[in-house]
Design an enzyme around this catalytic site. Structure first.
Site, mmCIF file in Angstrom:
data_model
loop_
_atom_site.group_PDB
_atom_site.id
_atom_site.type_symbol
_atom_site.label_atom_id
_atom_site.label_comp_id
_atom_site.label_asym_id
_atom_site.label_seq_id
_atom_site.Cartn_x
_atom_site.Cartn_y
_atom_site.Cartn_z
ATOM 1 N N CYS A 103 0.790 -1.240 0.000
ATOM 2 C CA CYS A 103 0.000 0.000 0.000
ATOM 3 C C CYS A 103 0.819 1.286 0.000
ATOM 4 C CB CYS A 103 -0.991 -0.003 1.159
ATOM 5 S SG CYS A 103 -0.227 -0.016 2.787
ATOM 6 N N HIS A 151 -2.838 1.120 6.769
ATOM 7 C CA HIS A 151 -3.070 1.153 5.328
ATOM 8 C C HIS A 151 -2.789 2.579 4.875
ATOM 9 C CE1 HIS A 151 -4.436 0.229 1.414
ATOM 10 N NE2 HIS A 151 -5.545 0.930 1.481
ATOM 11 N N ASP A 181 -7.180 5.642 -3.554
ATOM 12 C CA ASP A 181 -6.449 4.490 -3.026
ATOM 13 C C ASP A 181 -6.040 3.601 -4.191
ATOM 14 O OD1 ASP A 181 -5.455 2.316 -1.718
ATOM 15 O OD2 ASP A 181 -7.159 2.036 -0.376
ATOM 16 N N ASN A 219 -14.220 3.245 9.617
ATOM 17 C CA ASN A 219 -15.378 3.203 10.508
ATOM 18 C C ASN A 219 -15.981 1.843 10.821
ATOM 19 O OD1 ASN A 219 -16.236 5.886 11.322
ATOM 20 N ND2 ASN A 219 -16.338 6.276 9.135
ATOM 21 N N ASP A 270 -17.142 -1.712 12.255
ATOM 22 C CA ASP A 270 -17.070 -2.345 13.571
ATOM 23 C C ASP A 270 -16.347 -3.678 13.434
ATOM 24 O OD1 ASP A 270 -18.511 -0.330 14.598
ATOM 25 O OD2 ASP A 270 -20.309 -1.461 15.075
ATOM 26 N N GLU A 279 -15.013 9.176 18.541
ATOM 27 C CA GLU A 279 -15.539 7.846 18.859
ATOM 28 C C GLU A 279 -16.450 7.934 20.082
ATOM 29 O OE1 GLU A 279 -15.536 5.087 17.363
ATOM 30 O OE2 GLU A 279 -13.894 5.170 15.934
ATOM 31 N N GLU A 315 -21.177 10.582 15.902
ATOM 32 C CA GLU A 315 -20.482 9.469 15.268
ATOM 33 C C GLU A 315 -21.437 8.292 15.077
ATOM 34 O OE1 GLU A 315 -17.926 5.702 15.759
ATOM 35 O OE2 GLU A 315 -19.224 6.596 17.272
#
Length: 722
Positions: free
Chosen positions: A283, A342, A365, A405, A407, A453, A458
């Site tokens: 990356c 990353h 990216d 973001n 989970d 967070e 959020e």
């Protein structure tokens, strides 16, 4: 001369494109002073010298023609015809008279701020009153984006930002892990010899150009379009792109990604091999090379690192991780992973294709992860859209959103069944970092990507994004098929009311790892497991400990160290359990990423709940030390001392020292060192003759058969001299 005036036709003898003077004003003199490189939306001057007489305004009509691409076309904007007459013609290009000499004419030309960038041919047609037309080819020039021009889509207001994100040819890429962030020096070298030609060649090798060159060239005025084309061309998944990705452990038929320290060597190797992909990149290499190309073309660009980066392949914003009962992480069948870090790019541009407010920094990216409209590229995705959860906006905003973001859901796999351990809403997307403007410090830009967070905003953004993802997938959003999941989406405990319950809240025991010293390569790793009883009851714990190497993309290798601890805790008691992994035990299992994951899976006799804790350790090497001996002056020899050592208690072989630095060395310096004895320290002195002034950086790398990337750097200011 006067008595022949008006008689003969006006003939051009020669043209001065004033490259040196124009390039300084267009801030391209670092690329070249003997060929013309100008930015759109800004005038440049040329002088025509005539063979036979002076130019006469009423008599001679001069018409300029500019052409770009293999099929120049007026309606497409790749051909322009505009006259020197005072009035504005239909063309957006402008020519105006500067000065008339005895046999010369100085003219100012200006490309519109929306013109296609690339290589142009400049011609002139001279019409006499009798109707004769004589055509001359005046020369070639290259047109670039102009972040100094308010009408250009890449306009950036702040001069310090333009200096950093367009003009700076070195920087740092942040690596390591969130507890140990380290800068890796990088030579972008966007103004080095031939790099502009390689960047334009890269545009011509794209699939878009191969399929329809006329349309491709016409679209090259759009930074959104160019950034998508470059993004797809940096990886080689669809085309003869610049780099082959390799996330395995075998790089013997190429260069290990960790060994590179600059883009120039990669781009030159790609060009020299007839545009065959260079082996190998990961990356940060993809992002660094993209940064070089974009800065070279004039688009403000920076390199971003996201620690604990989510790779959510099925677009449900949940990344599943599977563990066995020893606490080791298992290979994930779904390929959902959390990357240790990353790296991507942000490019600055207006987004007239989106609703107002989503211009500015855009995520691009170039690492080949998912396809976008059929190609391996990702973005441009507006950073503001990511923060607001507007995941249906083009391009690939949903995928970018999940990287910062998603989970994390941990599962225990035991006897063919899966037991949910816990769901963590704050694991993914930490310490989002980039180099500061005009300093070597790290800037934390996490708040550009997400609200704090645990804050109400959020959670609301997360739910908004989830709702939009459940709706029909739009073009340019995540392209992976949805796969059946072991947990329905509605089961996500991340609702506004209930934060997820960690098992430790049920068991009332917390486990935590703590390193006792910094993890240096070649040394034993010493750490403790801290166990704390938060309840008023006695607790009997059985804890399975393990250590395994990880690859950079989160893929686990087999465990090489295991231990079981039995810990009895009195009410509210804390205990430490000491652990040691000897170098002799981990050395042969280490991947080139130097990552070790230690995990503990604890269970308490009286409870079915399990507690999982893990820590990622990045092993560090001592840096190479670079000393500049004397004052650095342009065109004066300069001695540079490089001090390096073998950090291991074993002999290493095939040692190669590589040194580079834009403005100091015209090409990479490679010195074969051979064998280094255990803990041996050595130094050597190199000669350089700096050829550019200003702030520069020297980068060095030492590789051997046991390690690939012992690095060092030194900033040096080069005086212009007399």
């Amino acid at each position: 001369m006067a008595k022949h005036a008006g008689v003969g036709r006006l003939e051009v003898a020669l043209t001065d494109l004033q490259s040196s003077w124009n390039n300084v004003r267009h801030r391209t003199e670092e690329i070249s002073s003997n060929r013309l490189l100008v930015r759109r939306g800004q005038a440049f001057n040329i002088t025509l010298f005539f063979r036979n007489r002076a130019f006469q305004p009423g008599l001679d009509n001069i018409i300029f023609v500019t052409e770009t691409g293999p099929l120049p076309d007026l309606p497409k904007g790749t051909r322009a015809v505009f006259s020197l007459a005072g009035h504005r013609g239909p063309s957006p290009w402008i020519a105006s008279l500067q000065a008339i000499g005895a046999n010369s004419l100085e003219v100012s030309l200006c490309a519109p701020p929306v013109a296609a960038v690339g290589r142009y041919l400049l011609k002139v047609h001279i019409k006499s009153l009798q109707g004769h037309v004589t055509a001359y080819q005046l020369g070639e020039f290259i047109l670039l984006f102009n972040p100094w021009c308010p009408e250009d889509a890449v306009y950036l207001e702040s001069e310090p930002q333009r200096q950093e994100y367009v003009m700076n040819d070195y920087g740092f890429i942040y690596q390591g892990n969130k507890n140990w962030i380290r800068p890796c020096p990088w030579n972008y070298g966007q103004f080095e010899e031939n790099i502009i030609d390689i960047c334009l060649e890269l545009l011509d090798k794209s699939l878009n150009f191969q399929i329809d060159p006329a349309t491709d060239c016409a679209l090259r005025g759009s930074p959104v379009y160019i950034s998508r084309v470059v993004c797809a061309m940096i990886n080689s998944n669809d085309d003869s792109g610049v780099l082959n990705g390799n996330w395995g452990e075998n790089y013997s038929d190429g260069t290990s990604p960790t060994e590179w320290m600059g883009s120039v060597a990669i781009l030159k190797q790609w060009h020299a091999a007839g545009c065959q992909p260079v082996r190998y990149g990961q990356c940060w290499v993809f992002a660094a090379v993209m940064c070089t190309v974009m800065r070279c073309l004039g688009i403000p660009t920076r390199v971003i690192t996201n620690f604990d980066s989510g790779h959510d392949t099925d677009g449900n914003l949940i990344i599943d991780e599977y563990y066995d009962n020893t606490g080791r992480i298992l290979e994930n069948k779904k390929k959902d992973t959390v990357w240790n870090f990353h790296v991507w790019n942000e490019c600055w541009m207006a987004r007239n294709d989106l609703p107002p407010g989503f211009g500015g920094w855009q995520v691009l990216d170039a690492t080949p992860q998912e396809t976008s409209n059929g190609l391996y590229c990702c973005g441009p995705a507006s950073v503001r859209a990511i923060k607001e959860g507007e995941v249906d906006l083009n391009y690939d905003t949903a995928f970018a959103f999940s990287m910062v973001n998603a989970d994390c859901m941990a599962w225990l796999v035991f006897g063919g069944k899966e037991q949910k351990l816990h769901q963590d809403t704050s694991t993914v997307g930490n310490f989002i970092s980039t180099k500061s403007i005009q300093s070597d410090e790290r800037d934390d830009i996490t708040e550009d990507y997400k609200y704090a967070e645990g804050s109400l905003q959020e959670r609301q953004v997360f739910l908004k994004a989830l709702q939009k993802l459940k709706a029909v997938r739009s073009p340019g959003s995540l392209r992976a098929e949805s796969r059946p999941r072991s947990v329905p989406l509605s089961d996500s405990p991340r609702s506004l009311a209930t934060p997820s319950l960690q098992p430790s809240n049920v068991v009332q025991v917390s486990l935590k790892f703590q390193l006792l010293d910094s993890p240096d390569m070649g040394q034993d790793i010493r750490f403790v497991l801290l166990a704390l009883n938060m309840s008023l009851q006695f607790k009997d714990l059985k804890v399975n400990l393990s250590a395994q190497s990880l690859l950079h993309d989160g893929s686990p290798l087999l465990p090489f160290w295991q231990d079981t601890a039995f810990i009895t805790l009195s009410p509210e008691e804390a205990k430490t359990y000491p652990c040691k992994i000897p170098y002799s035990q981990y050395s042969q299992y280490l991947s080139t990423d130097k990552l070790i994951r230690i995990s503990a899976l604890g269970e308490e006799k009286s409870s079915p709940e399990k507690i999982l804790v893990n820590k990622i350790i990045t092993l560090a090497y001592p840096s190479i030390v670079i000393n500049v001996l004397g004052v650095a002056i342009v065109n004066q020899p300069l001695s540079i001392q490089v001090v390096f050592s073998n950090p291991l208690s074993e002999q290493v072989e095939d040692c190669v020292l590589t040194v580079e630095g834009s403005g100091l060395f015209r090409r990479q310096q490679r010195v074969l060192i051979g064998v280094l004895k255990p803990h041996h320290k050595a130094s050597l002195t190199l000669e350089a003759t700096p050829f550019k002034s200003g702030q520069r950086q020297i980068q060095a790398n030492l590789r051997s058969n046991k390690f690939k990337d012992i690095k060092g750097y030194r900033n040096v200011y080069i005086d212009f001299g007399l």
